[in-house]
Design an enzyme around this catalytic site. Sequence first.
Site, mmCIF file in Angstrom:
data_model
loop_
_atom_site.group_PDB
_atom_site.id
_atom_site.type_symbol
_atom_site.label_atom_id
_atom_site.label_comp_id
_atom_site.label_asym_id
_atom_site.label_seq_id
_atom_site.Cartn_x
_atom_site.Cartn_y
_atom_site.Cartn_z
ATOM 1 N N PHE B 113 0.842 -1.191 0.000
ATOM 2 C CA PHE B 113 0.000 0.000 0.000
ATOM 3 C C PHE B 113 0.875 1.239 0.000
ATOM 4 C CE2 PHE B 113 -4.672 0.404 1.185
ATOM 5 C CZ PHE B 113 -5.039 -0.563 0.281
ATOM 6 N N HIS B 228 -8.511 11.907 -1.022
ATOM 7 C CA HIS B 228 -8.016 10.673 -1.650
ATOM 8 C C HIS B 228 -7.644 11.003 -3.089
ATOM 9 C CE1 HIS B 228 -7.719 6.562 -3.085
ATOM 10 N NE2 HIS B 228 -7.785 6.145 -1.821
ATOM 11 N N ARG B 272 -0.745 9.534 0.600
ATOM 12 C CA ARG B 272 -1.967 10.087 0.011
ATOM 13 C C ARG B 272 -1.932 11.592 -0.174
ATOM 14 N NH1 ARG B 272 -6.798 6.572 2.713
ATOM 15 N NH2 ARG B 272 -6.313 4.692 1.547
ATOM 16 N N HIS B 336 -11.910 12.664 1.547
ATOM 17 C CA HIS B 336 -12.037 11.262 1.909
ATOM 18 C C HIS B 336 -12.317 11.066 3.396
ATOM 19 C CE1 HIS B 336 -11.557 7.008 1.719
ATOM 20 N NE2 HIS B 336 -10.396 6.962 2.314
ATOM 21 N N ARG B 371 -3.238 10.287 7.197
ATOM 22 C CA ARG B 371 -3.374 8.887 7.580
ATOM 23 C C ARG B 371 -2.838 7.959 6.494
ATOM 24 N NH1 ARG B 371 -7.003 5.316 6.417
ATOM 25 N NH2 ARG B 371 -8.175 6.925 5.353
#
Lengths: 294, 559, 322
Positions: B113, B228, B272, B336, B371
């Site tokens: 990720f 996002h 992100r 997001h 995050r």
Amino acid sequence: MKYAFYPGCVSKGGCPELYPAVLKVADKLGLELVEMEDAGCTGAGILSREVSDPINARTFAKAEAMGLPIMTICSTCQGVMTQANHRLKDDEYRQMINREYLSEEGLEYKGTTDVRHMLWAIVEDYGLDKLRDLVVRPLNGLPVAQFYGCYLKRPPELMVPKEFAKTRKTALEDVIEALGGVAVKSSGRGKCCGFPILTSNEENSLSMCGDHTLDAKAKGAVAMVTPCPLCHLELDGKQADAAAHKGQEINIPVFHLPQLVGLAMGFSPKEMNLQRHLVSTKPIEQRLGVEVKA
Amino acid sequence: MPQHDVIVIGGGFAGLRAALEARASSADVAVLSKVHPMRSHSSGAHSGVNAALKSGDSWQDHAKDTIEAGAYLCDQKAVEVLCKNASEDVVALERMGVIFNRDSDGRIDVMPFAGSSHPRTCYAGDSAGHVILQVLYEQVLRSQIPTYDEWFVSSILVEDGMCKGVVARELKTGQNHAFYAKAVILATGGLGRVYSPSTCSLTGTADGPALAYRAGAPLVDMEMVQYHPTTLSDRGILITEAARGEGGRLVNKDGDRFMAASDAGAMEMAARDVCSRAVHAEIQEGRGENGNVYLDLRHLDKGRISDRLRETLWLLEDLEDLDPSKDLIPVRPAMHRPIGGVRVDTFGATGLPGLYAAGECASTGAHGANRLGGNSLLDCVVFGRRAGEAAARHSRGATWHPPQESLAIAETAGFNEIASRAPGKDTPGIIRRELGSLMNRKVGILRDEAGLKDAASVLRNLKERHSRLGLRDKDAAYNTDIISAAELGNMLDVAEIIIAAALARRESRGCHYRTDFPQRDDVKWLRRSVATRSTRGPIINSAPVVVTQWNPAERNPAR
Amino acid sequence: MEVKIAIKRSNAQTNGKAISQAYSIEMDGNRTLLDGLIRIREEQDPTLAFRGSCGTGFCGDCTMTVNGKGAVACRTKLGKALKKADDGIIEVGPLKLAKVAKDLMYDAENFHWQKFKAVEPWVDPVAPPAKGENVVANDEVQDLRAVMSCTQCGLCDQGCTVLVVDKTFLGPAALTKAYRAVFDSRDSRTAERLQKLSMRRGMWDCTHCFEASEHCPKRIEPTDRIFALHDKAIKAEAGPPKVVHHYKSFAASVKAHGWLDEARLAVETEGFTNVRGLMKLLPFAVKAGIKGKHPLPYMLHKKRPGAEHIKRIFEKWEDNGK
């Protein structure tokens, strides 16, 4: 047109009137039927696919060897076979079935057999125009409700794929009209008749049978026609029980597809074994001007 | 009058996990949710949950990635709790029945990720959220925890400096009821509807933060609002990060992989906030098309994609008639997730005795200023579990008296006041649309003082209009008009705090980017912003960041 | 483009009677019906009640009837719905088989959740491993995930032919949910579950007509899942005696003769010792016998020529299962 003919169990068992009617009508249409005497039951959705897929693969392999498409006369046989045939298009799966189940008998299914219901054969192979030419006793506007049987309609991507959408969506309606009748659209026409749960929940089964027959009547139909002998067992065979269950009189005769075709082509009710139905077809015979012996 | 030891508000991950733990601690617990639990926004979480399960990875690596992604604003004690507990909590989910994808040994598989130094995200195709939510709900049924479905909480009952329950309206009947409880856990989820578009469900209306704030509990880090990088065109629908994890590329209208300019090393796997700003810039500078850049999956293995991205493929087929094996996917950043929320310790305690919070509506500080993907679900299960445990413990120890009946009556009257007003031209929806657009334009990826002040002034006007709002729906049963009006009130309160906190933080860090203060400023702003209520609106103070073993350093943008 | 939507509305004042109300919005046809309904509620009519949550097809909340057919509003594009609409007006109403609550909202508790709970869909684990997660094959996980992608949108139930006549039937959604527990190797209650699911209103009331599979927007194939439950129950002899007899007799007949012996099936389904059940068969048999609509008595049933090969297939299958 020549077919490997798969009569199924019911046309010789629970609906013995169907089998001889098919032979007579097919003969008149010039459909050459080579009966597959050596073929097993499709499983009818009751046997596990683990065992019915090999049995069906065996049937397909035999037809493949004959170089003929299979013709069925039962929506359930057709549905189960089409689905099995679809799974057997997967090379790996088919090879496993060949290896594990068919090789011992020296058979191999290559995946090329086409399985066609008599209804499709009439509409797609024979043709409605030619059928019209054979009508000597037109239905004269007789309102007939079509009842396909769920397995001839679903799953739609297999039973009525895009390339056949034109012919199959309304195949039964088109046949009724070609015979001179008026197709009546009842709400149950593509639904389940209720037969499969006759054993496990008779009450619900009879409700379904009652709803379908009563709706056909309410929409103005005086008769129903089905390409599925299991539907016939329910709609004709259980109609009296359904009437009692519903507390309403029903009394709507139900024809097997070849019987209705045969009647319009001039066969006598006797030749079509109509006397074997539980709900009398006499009112229809009278309406069509068929001579009725006292 | 329903009464329970512990009442959980919200039926998503955090709420259900908390309820299960409270029940396991023998508390009489109930879940109260404004939608049926299975309709919670958690169902829309596609990605997965991070845990350093595999050899070569460690909780320390996970913590370091989390802190770097959070631009060193993280509460490092909270990060330690999060990452140390990850493996055990993920395994606990598996044992409850979650069907994580497996590796060839039948063990939980992990995928890479963005921002993570190791493949660490445990996944279930691209529907981890939906699967985990189902399993938690299954377990709630198994534990015979009562759920009050479609009940909207309008206020928290506070007496003698203690939380003593809530007032809620049953959608079905329109009846308001007081629920007494020794402990209340807020797990109301997100606030995405404050922005438009947003990837958040229609239910994300800032209820938890607003309820807590009005009850006197502070909110923290509210300026940190994560965008996002890949949402579908202008729909606000998430295209999961897993698409990039699988090797998906971001390209501009000329087919160039523009991420090279922002981070040539990590490329599309940059964190992100970095990725969203790069996409935003690409579009702003005219290298997008119809407001989008493209996500390119055409080079990926079709069979693998059809398993790993099964739901995403259907979504694209249904909504855009796109086949990613042949077509480019038009994407742009959209709001997001809030990083901030109700300020809590690592046991979910808010500081107001008896009031707890967990999940997206809460903030332990573990996520700092941005995050890490895959940490959100983890946050819900770790901190949700701990909040459930702590609330149950609190309910056992508390000497507790039910509140005066007049308290609930007064709260109900306050809520119902709106029903007595005559309807005007405004509807809750009209005001919400203006709010969403305002926040996206002025309090979005890029901010500056002028824009924020502008936003603050428009917001005052929206609040004023809300205070005059009358209802057209006069039904008691299933009156969604009154609920919408109350939700709007929550959103406006919280939007005001977001703006105030964004104005206060005169630096750029993580999700908060000020074009007038583009640098990170550790001397002045290595501090968390804390919002409390006053009669004149929110007051923003700051609190130091807890640092344990990772000293603030230059951020590796890949993380 | 201009989009016209006629919504069937009802509330306490209309006494459950639906009246159609027409709305017109200006919206891109690429947008979804849920987008359209939100626009109506936000700008024109805040009294309009409908459910909706995730807006992306993951939560199952916004199921309704669109142009006469069940649909998930957030996956229904306005342009497409308009093409299928009569007179250029999209007709929207609540789910047909559920009890209406208000406007497009229906009684979800009875329609979905009571049945969902009734199948006890949670995993009751066998003794968990001493350490770490359960070891499970990825193939099993993928199969269960397909089943668990069900959002309880209710479209399969909406299409079910049995629910039309009997609202107490568990229905395909709940049975598909049951599959999830029955086929999860971590669960310890398989046999008991199959027994419970075999009660009246359970899996044997399904006609396997494939309506559920046709209507499932997630391609979960609920009908196939119910078939799988049937197979498993028959193998475990967990069904009601009559049904187990029916299935076993069917299989025995095909195994012995290559095809189905209906007379034998009828008799064996009732059970040779079940005199009352056998008596019930008599009126139909007599009536059908007189008419000539009757299968051959099974004593006379002939084997098909290939019967021994079919028997071999059965034997191999039975061996494989061991």
